[in-house]
Design a protein around this motif. Structure first.
Motif, PDB file in Angstrom:
ATOM      1  N   LEU A  53       1.311 -23.940   1.289  1.00  0.00           N
ATOM      2  CA  LEU A  53       0.225 -24.924   1.227  1.00  0.00           C
ATOM      3  C   LEU A  53      -1.089 -24.287   1.644  1.00  0.00           C
ATOM      4  O   LEU A  53      -2.117 -24.451   0.968  1.00  0.00           O
ATOM      5  CB  LEU A  53       0.535 -26.131   2.122  1.00  0.00           C
ATOM      6  N   LYS A  54      -1.072 -23.541   2.725  1.00  0.00           N
ATOM      7  CA  LYS A  54      -2.290 -22.884   3.212  1.00  0.00           C
ATOM      8  C   LYS A  54      -2.792 -21.862   2.198  1.00  0.00           C
ATOM      9  O   LYS A  54      -4.005 -21.752   1.957  1.00  0.00           O
ATOM     10  CB  LYS A  54      -2.042 -22.235   4.563  1.00  0.00           C
ATOM     11  N   ALA A  55      -1.868 -21.124   1.593  1.00  0.00           N
ATOM     12  CA  ALA A  55      -2.261 -20.140   0.588  1.00  0.00           C
ATOM     13  C   ALA A  55      -2.850 -20.848  -0.628  1.00  0.00           C
ATOM     14  O   ALA A  55      -3.852 -20.404  -1.209  1.00  0.00           O
ATOM     15  CB  ALA A  55      -1.067 -19.285   0.180  1.00  0.00           C
ATOM     16  N   GLY A  56      -2.250 -21.963  -1.010  1.00  0.00           N
ATOM     17  CA  GLY A  56      -2.764 -22.728  -2.154  1.00  0.00           C
ATOM     18  C   GLY A  56      -4.131 -23.312  -1.864  1.00  0.00           C
ATOM     19  O   GLY A  56      -4.999 -23.344  -2.746  1.00  0.00           O
ATOM     20  N   ALA A  64      -4.256 -33.690  -6.298  1.00  0.00           N
ATOM     21  CA  ALA A  64      -2.883 -34.128  -6.591  1.00  0.00           C
ATOM     22  C   ALA A  64      -1.876 -33.102  -6.069  1.00  0.00           C
ATOM     23  O   ALA A  64      -0.834 -33.467  -5.512  1.00  0.00           O
ATOM     24  CB  ALA A  64      -2.702 -34.326  -8.095  1.00  0.00           C
ATOM     25  N   GLY A  65      -2.183 -31.826  -6.239  1.00  0.00           N
ATOM     26  CA  GLY A  65      -1.305 -30.768  -5.730  1.00  0.00           C
ATOM     27  C   GLY A  65      -1.225 -30.825  -4.212  1.00  0.00           C
ATOM     28  O   GLY A  65      -0.141 -30.685  -3.629  1.00  0.00           O
ATOM     29  N   TYR A  66      -2.364 -31.056  -3.580  1.00  0.00           N
ATOM     30  CA  TYR A  66      -2.407 -31.167  -2.122  1.00  0.00           C
ATOM     31  C   TYR A  66      -1.561 -32.352  -1.657  1.00  0.00           C
ATOM     32  O   TYR A  66      -0.799 -32.256  -0.706  1.00  0.00           O
ATOM     33  CB  TYR A  66      -3.849 -31.295  -1.635  1.00  0.00           C
ATOM     34  N   ARG A  67      -1.726 -33.477  -2.359  1.00  0.00           N
ATOM     35  CA  ARG A  67      -0.967 -34.684  -1.997  1.00  0.00           C
ATOM     36  C   ARG A  67       0.539 -34.460  -2.164  1.00  0.00           C
ATOM     37  O   ARG A  67       1.337 -34.906  -1.349  1.00  0.00           O
ATOM     38  CB  ARG A  67      -1.440 -35.875  -2.865  1.00  0.00           C
TER      39      ARG A  67
END
Length: 146
Positions: A53-56, A64-67
Motif C-alpha cells: 500500500l505504501k509503495a502504491g 478506488a485502489g486506495y479504498r
C-alpha cells in the motif's frame, strides 16, 4: 488399609489417567503452536500488504485502489483479531490440561507413597515376626542345654 491388589489397581488407574492427561496436554501445546504460527503468518501478510500500500501510494494510486487496500486491511485486521482469540483459547486449554495433568500426577504419587508405606509396614511386621521366632528359638536352645 487397602489390600495390595486394590492399591495396585488404583496405581494403575492413576498412571493411565496421568498418561492420558499428558497426551492431551501435548496435543493442546501442539494445537497452540499451530494457531500461533497461523497468527504470525497473518501478521506477516498484513505487514507485506501494508508495505505494498505504501509503495502504491508513493507511486501514485487511484482513490478506488486506495479504498480497496483499506477494505482488505480491515478484513485482515478482523481475521487477525479472530486468530488472536483462537490463540488465547488454545493457551487457556493448555493451562486447563496442565492443571488436570498435575492433579492426576499428584494422585498417582500419593498412591505410590501409600503403596511404599504399606510395603514398609509389611517389612517391619515380617522383621518383627522373624525376630520373635529367632528369640523363641534361642530361648528353647538355652532351656534345652540346661
Amino acid at each position: 488399609m487397602a489390600s495390595p491388589s486394590a492399591l495396585d489397581t488404583l496405581i494403575e488407574l492413576a498412571t493411565n489417567q496421568t498418561d492420558d492427561a499428558a497426551k492431551r496436554l501435548g496435543q493442546a501445546i501442539r494445537a497452540c503452536e499451530d494457531t500461533e504460527q497461523k497468527l504470525a503468518m497473518l501478521l506477516q501478510y498484513r505487514e507485506d500488504y501494508e508495505a505494498r500500500l505504501k509503495a502504491g501510494m508513493a507511486a501514485g494510486m487511484s482513490a478506488a485502489g486506495y479504498r480497496n487496500f483499506q477494505l482488505f486491511l480491515e478484513k485482515l485486521d478482523t481475521a487477525i483479531a479472530g486468530q488472536q482469540q483462537i490463540v488465547n483459547a488454545a493457551k487457556q486449554r493448555i493451562t486447563s490440561e496442565r492443571s488436570t495433568w498435575q492433579s492426576c500426577e499428584r494422585k498417582r504419587i500419593s498412591y505410590d507413597t501409600l503403596a511404599t508405606r504399606v510395603e514398609q509396614a509389611e517389612l517391619r511386621k515380617e522383621s518383627r515376626r522373624d525376630q520373635k521366632l529367632m528369640d523363641e528359638y534361642a530361648t528353647r536352645q538355652a532351656n534345652y542345654k540346661r
